[in-house]
Design a protein around this motif. Structure first.
Motif, short mmCIF file in Angstrom:
data_model
loop_
_atom_site.label_atom_id
_atom_site.label_comp_id
_atom_site.label_asym_id
_atom_site.label_seq_id
_atom_site.Cartn_x
_atom_site.Cartn_y
_atom_site.Cartn_z
N PRO A 1 0.87 -1.17 0.00
CA PRO A 1 0.00 0.00 0.00
C PRO A 1 0.92 1.23 0.00
CG PRO A 1 -0.54 -1.50 1.82
CD PRO A 1 0.76 -1.97 1.23
N GLY A 2 0.71 2.16 -0.91
CA GLY A 2 1.56 3.33 -0.98
C GLY A 2 2.65 3.24 -2.03
N SER A 3 2.81 2.07 -2.67
CA SER A 3 3.72 2.00 -3.81
C SER A 3 3.18 2.91 -4.91
CB SER A 3 3.79 0.57 -4.36
OG SER A 3 4.45 -0.28 -3.45
N TYR B 1 5.66 7.40 6.80
CA TYR B 1 5.67 8.54 7.72
C TYR B 1 6.72 8.36 8.82
CZ TYR B 1 1.32 10.08 5.54
OH TYR B 1 0.37 10.51 4.64
N TYR C 1 3.44 2.08 2.79
CA TYR C 1 2.71 2.32 4.05
C TYR C 1 2.78 3.79 4.45
CZ TYR C 1 2.99 -2.76 4.26
OH TYR C 1 2.90 -4.10 3.97
N GLY C 2 2.93 4.69 3.48
CA GLY C 2 2.98 6.12 3.77
C GLY C 2 4.37 6.62 4.12
N LYS D 1 -4.11 7.46 -1.39
CA LYS D 1 -3.63 6.46 -2.34
C LYS D 1 -4.47 5.19 -2.23
CE LYS D 1 -0.55 4.36 -5.07
NZ LYS D 1 -0.64 4.53 -6.52
N LYS D 2 -4.78 4.80 -1.00
CA LYS D 2 -5.61 3.61 -0.81
C LYS D 2 -7.04 3.86 -1.31
CE LYS D 2 -4.55 3.09 3.63
NZ LYS D 2 -4.48 2.47 4.96
N PHE E 1 5.89 5.24 -1.66
CA PHE E 1 5.91 5.59 -0.24
C PHE E 1 5.19 4.46 0.50
CE2 PHE E 1 6.71 9.40 -2.50
CZ PHE E 1 7.49 10.20 -1.66
N PHE F 1 -1.17 9.00 1.91
CA PHE F 1 -1.18 7.54 1.94
C PHE F 1 -2.62 7.02 1.99
CE2 PHE F 1 -0.80 3.65 4.75
CZ PHE F 1 -0.47 2.80 3.70
N TRP G 1 -7.50 -3.30 0.68
CA TRP G 1 -6.68 -2.08 0.61
C TRP G 1 -6.48 -1.44 1.99
CZ3 TRP G 1 -3.59 -1.06 -3.20
CH2 TRP G 1 -3.84 -1.63 -4.45
#
Lengths: 228, 735
Positions: free
Chosen positions: A11-13, A56, A53-54, B250-251, A51, B247, B338
């Motif tokens: 997730p975040g790619s 962060y 997983y974000g 994006k999901k 990014f 983020f 997701w």
């Protein structure tokens, strides 16, 4: 049989589709979902940019604990070819599969720019189609791309030929130690770099030099085929 | 059924605090048949705000043409869309001015996030972002802070979500000192057969809220912040600015596109200004249905939120979907994949009421039409200003300066200098479609997938505005803005297909601002009619005034055009020695409201040069066709700073000089402006000779820019000096 290349998707790619398209130019490309420990028997793995997983906390810090990375680490230990691009490079460093760490750019700003890099180590599955010293025009785009390691580590990597790519003189965009743009594992099967070869596979978007990294996999496999 | 609480009604005074007028409150009471409770009043105050109801602009906007041959979706949906090469291209521009003026990083970031969701709501994958930014002169600490943080915020969001920021513009003027402008445009592509609409339909269908937790951020953003003038104590309003999480978005993006791809949704809408209140009521209004929403089911960031806070929260990264009951399970499953929250919060009902439930209690009950359609629309009372509205800017360039020095000073000025220090902070290459990056051509060019013939078509996208000229003459200035945007597209070989606009103006209740707005809209309409393209959607941002008065009237124009072949595109700079350099177009510039006039301390007033629309369109066509045929290799429109600056920019790109001869070396000839009408082109001499109307003025080559007249007078500048002047001008103002 076509070479099968798996592209990890967290997730975040952000660059997984481009990496998939680049891989599809040389073989069969498929997505590897972050939550799965099964690599499905692919011949090579690309950990793409973005990014995860974000990011962060710290780039790659969470992704390295994902189930898919357990499988990628195992695959790498067995000698499987793994390429980490940008965030993927950060993930591989966090996972201890590659030496060094990626720190914030010395300009403390995100930077997107076309740069020239020089191939330092052509004897890896990701550089076999390149000549030593070959110059490639490939874009960088990152916030934390300053590769860093302590002096002893840098000296050891230089001595053992683990530096895979260097920024061309005067083009280091982020303050990386010794202009290092990418490094490899001792055996060379794991390679990571901050520049984005997957964004440089078609001349109409600026350069096709990045395609060489992906076609290296074919050359490598042809080589294996001939030998056996 | 009315809410059963014996609660105290908040009443008129509370309504006024929330931005409603006394007559508006009386209308609400009449429409409801009773006084609204706290939840209902909060909902009305937002949906009846200028930002949501367009109450001062709606009548004016009716002038804009909204029909076009290639139009797929127009005004009224989340974004507009046109057909290109069998695909739907969705696009829209939107402002996030006041949040950015108060908290530039999050304000700009969530501006990007908001416009992305508008495009996602159509089922389109966002493929490009552009931004139009306005700040006060960068010699002020505050302007530099706003610039730096707004750019960082745009980059943070766009880079993290994997959508390239491919273009934009930045302009500095003292009128934006306390009220900066941040307009963001998003372009997406979709299967035209799968475009999502926002109308809730099908009684019994479920209402699914997807995305981030609902928190207390952004409460009252649309009313308190976006629909009032900025004042001295705006730091207090920082809590009304939302916090962005790219983020999470994006999901949302990936999940929504998968849900639409699997045909699981009836309708989709993003949550933007006024949060759930606005999205739910607009979906209900479009579908002519009622809705029951149970706020007790909404996942909250803070446990003790009041019902009204939940209904108006502007927490980001949320979408509302209408789903058939049999498909809810599949929807929740994809969202779970997701790692995206998705909650069934309500149901589509018969009738026309939106009921807000908290478990079994009814805490609000409003006729949808009253909320969405019955807000009063106001007539404007326009009156041209008696004298110039805007003070003369400080002069920093003496009239008697040598023309060579003037050129160097213009190139180094913040309005003309290279934008590289800004665009390098944006990922402009992700998705691997970018055929022309910022600074490489007058518009960004994005390759599309190959058609059946194997040829890859492309999109050209541009965003433009020239507020100083609109201040001098709102109608002509706005036509110029439209034509200049089209000229940018023509330079890449593209033909405009549709337009989106963001109308940034001061307080429309003031007669001279009303006059600016009405005439600028007239100009945009005439520009669209000339080009034969529709306005597909847009945004109005009013009350852009600080303690020192209104901003310059700033209509920002975004345009999307089509190129037949992504491999045949021009550059804005010279690419080879020995090419013929030519001028095309009815270019008869003057210095009114030009960049040079501003640098010389002249207020933005006076008569703009004559505009010959047919001749201008013929020039666009000549350039467009020349680029498509490959005859024109370099095409650059003559914009701020005039011909001398356009030539210098063409030299700077690849470091190739040129020598040209003009009849006269007057300031008008060198630095005068007439936007949208004139082009510098270059290419092989024989090829340039075939371009209709092209007047050859010189040749490329060497290491100098030399502009001479027929008597041998000349100004010159080395290309190295041109580059140095351009490169430092904006960089010096960034940390």
């Amino acid at each position: 049989m076509a070479t099968r290349i798996g592209v990890v998707r967290f997730p975040g790619s952000c660059d997984e589709q481009d990496a998939l398209d680049a891989c599809a130019l040389v073989g069969d490309a498929e997505i590897l979902w972050h939550g799965s420990r099964d690599l499905g028997g692919v011949d090579a793995v690309v950990v793409p940019g973005g990014f995860s997983y974000g990011d962060y906390l710290r780039p790659g810090a969470i992704a390295r604990f994902s189930p898919v990375m357990e499988a990628v680490a195992e695959f790498a230990r067995e000698g499987g070819p793994v390429l980490g691009i940008c965030n993927g490079f950060q993930v591989l460093c966090e996972a201890g599969l590659l030496p060094g760490a990626l720190l914030a750019n010395n300009g403390l700003r995100f930077l997107c720019r076309q740069v020239d890099i020089i191939v330092e180590r052509p004897n890896t599955p990701w550089t076999a189609a390149c000549d030593a010293g070959e110059r490639l025009s490939i874009p960088v785009k990152h916030m934390s791309g300053r590769w860093f390691a302590d002096d002893d580590t840098v000296a050891r990597l230089e001595a053992e030929g683990q530096v895979a790519f260097r920024y061309a003189p005067g083009q280091n965009p982020n303050g990386s130690v010794a202009d290092i743009a990418g490094v490899s594992s001792p055996e060379g099967n794991v390679v990571g770099l901050m520049p984005h070869p997957e964004h440089a596979v078609d001349a109409i978007t600026g350069s096709a030099d990045g395609l060489k990294l992906f076609s290296s996999i074919l050359k490598e496999r042809e080589g294996v085929g001939t030998a056996s | 059924m009315a809410p059963q609480a014996e609660e105290q009604v908040p009443g008129l005074e509370r309504a006024k605090d929330l931005g409603l007028t006394e007559p508006e409150y009386s209308m609400i009471v009449e429409l409801m048949g009773r006084e609204p409770n706290e939840v209902e009043l909060a909902m009305f105050s937002l949906l009846w705000s200028e930002h949501c109801a367009y109450k001062h602009s709606k009548k004016v906007l009716r002038r804009l043409p909204t029909e076009g041959e290639r139009l797929l979706l127009g005004v009224g949906e989340n974004a507009g869309a046109v057909e290109v090469a069998g695909m739907a291209v969705a696009f829209k521009v939107e402002s996030h001015n006041h949040p950015s003026a108060v908290e530039p990083f999050q304000g700009a970031a969530t501006g990007v996030g908001g416009i992305l969701r508008d495009v996602i709501a159509l089922g389109a994958r966002p493929i490009a972002m552009l931004d139009s930014l306005r700040f006060g002169y960068p010699d002020s600490d505050r302007s530099r802070w706003l610039l730096d943080r707004a750019v960082a915020g745009i980059g943070h969001y766009g880079n993290s979500i994997g959508v390239p920021t491919v273009g934009g513009e930045i302009h500095f003027d003292p009128s934006y000192e306390s009220n900066c402008l941040v307009n963001a445009m998003c372009v997406g592509i979709a299967d035209p057969n799968r475009l999502m609409r926002c109308a809730a339909t099908g009684v019994g269908n479920r209402v699914i809220l997807m995305g981030a937790l609902t928190g207390r951020d952004g409460i009252g953003g649309a009313s308190v912040l976006a629909s009032a003038e900025l004042g001295e104590d705006d730091a207090d309003k920082r809590p009304t600015v939302q916090i962005g999480d790219p983020f999470a978005e994006k999901k949302v993006l990936e999940a929504c596109l998968e849900l639409i791809g699997e045909d699981l949704l009836v309708a989709l809408q993003d949550l933007g200004a006024a949060g759930l209140t606005s999205s739910a009521s607009e979906m209900a209004a479009q579908g002519e249905v009622g809705l029951d929403l149970d706020i007790a089911r909404i996942p909250l960031r803070e446990a003790d939120m009041e019902p009204f806070e939940i209904m108006v929260s502007e927490s980001q990264e949320r979408m509302l979907a209408i789903v058939e009951p049999s498909k809810v399970g599949a929807v929740l499953e994809i969202c779970e994949k997701w790692e995206l929250l998705a909650t069934d919060i309500g149901v589509v009902t018969e009738g026309d009421h939106m009921r807000i439930l908290k478990g079994s209690d009814v805490v609000g009950d409003i006729p949808v039409k009253a909320l969405v359609d019955d807000c009063p629309l106001y007539d404007l009372h326009p009156s041209p200003p008696e004298e110039g509205l805007y003070p003369a800017p400080p002069a920093d360039l003496p009239e008697q300066a040598e023309q060579g020095e003037t050129l160097a000073a213009l190139l180094a000025g913040p309005n003309i200098a290279s934008r590289r220090p800004v665009f390098e902070q944006y990922d402009h290459i992700v998705q691997s479609r970018t055929v022309r990056r910022p600074d490489e051509a007058d518009a960004a060019v994005l390759a599309l997938p190959a058609g059946p013939d194997g040829v890859r078509p492309a999109l050209a996208v541009s965003i433009d505005g020239n507020a100083r000229r609109v201040a001098a003459d709102p109608e002509t200035g706005a036509i110029e803005a439209v034509l200049e945007c089209a000229a940018n597209l023509a330079c890449t070989g593209a033909e405009a297909l549709g337009l989106t606009n963001c109308l940034n103006f001061g307080n429309p209740e003031k007669p001279h601002v009303a006059w600016q707005l009405i005439n600028a809209v007239e100009g945009i309409a005439k520009g669209c009619e000339a080009l034969g393209i529709p306005v597909v959607g847009g945004n109005v941002s009013l009350y852009n005034e600080g303690p020192d008065g209104p901003i310059l009237p700033t209509p920002v124009i975004g345009m999307v055009g089509e190129l037949p072949d992504a491999t045949v595109v021009s550059n804005s700079g010279f690419v080879a020695d020995g090419h013929a350099v030519a001028l095309v177009g009815p270019f008869e510039p003057n210095l009114t409201s030009s960049e040079l006039a501003a640098r010389r301390g002249k207020a933005p007033a006076g008569e703009l040069p004559a505009l010959d629309v047919p001749a201008t369109l013929a020039a666009h066509e000549a350039v467009r066709n020349g680029v498509r045929s490959g005859a024109i290799v370099t095409a650059h429109d003559i914009a701020e700073g005039g011909l001398a600056v356009a030539l210098a920019e063409a030299c700077a790109a690849a470091g190739i000089g040129c020598e040209v001869t003009l009849p006269l070396l007057t300031d008008e000839a060198l630095f005068g402006e007439a936007p949208g009408r004139g082009f510098v082109i270059a290419g092989p001499r024989d090829a340039i000779a075939t371009i209709p109307g092209a007047e050859v003025i010189g040749t490329t080559g060497g290491t100098e820019l030399v502009i001479a007249d027929r008597d041998g007078e000349k100004i010159s500048m080395t290309v190295a000096d041109v580059r140095e002047a351009r490169d430092g001008g904006l960089a010096v103002h960034l940390p």
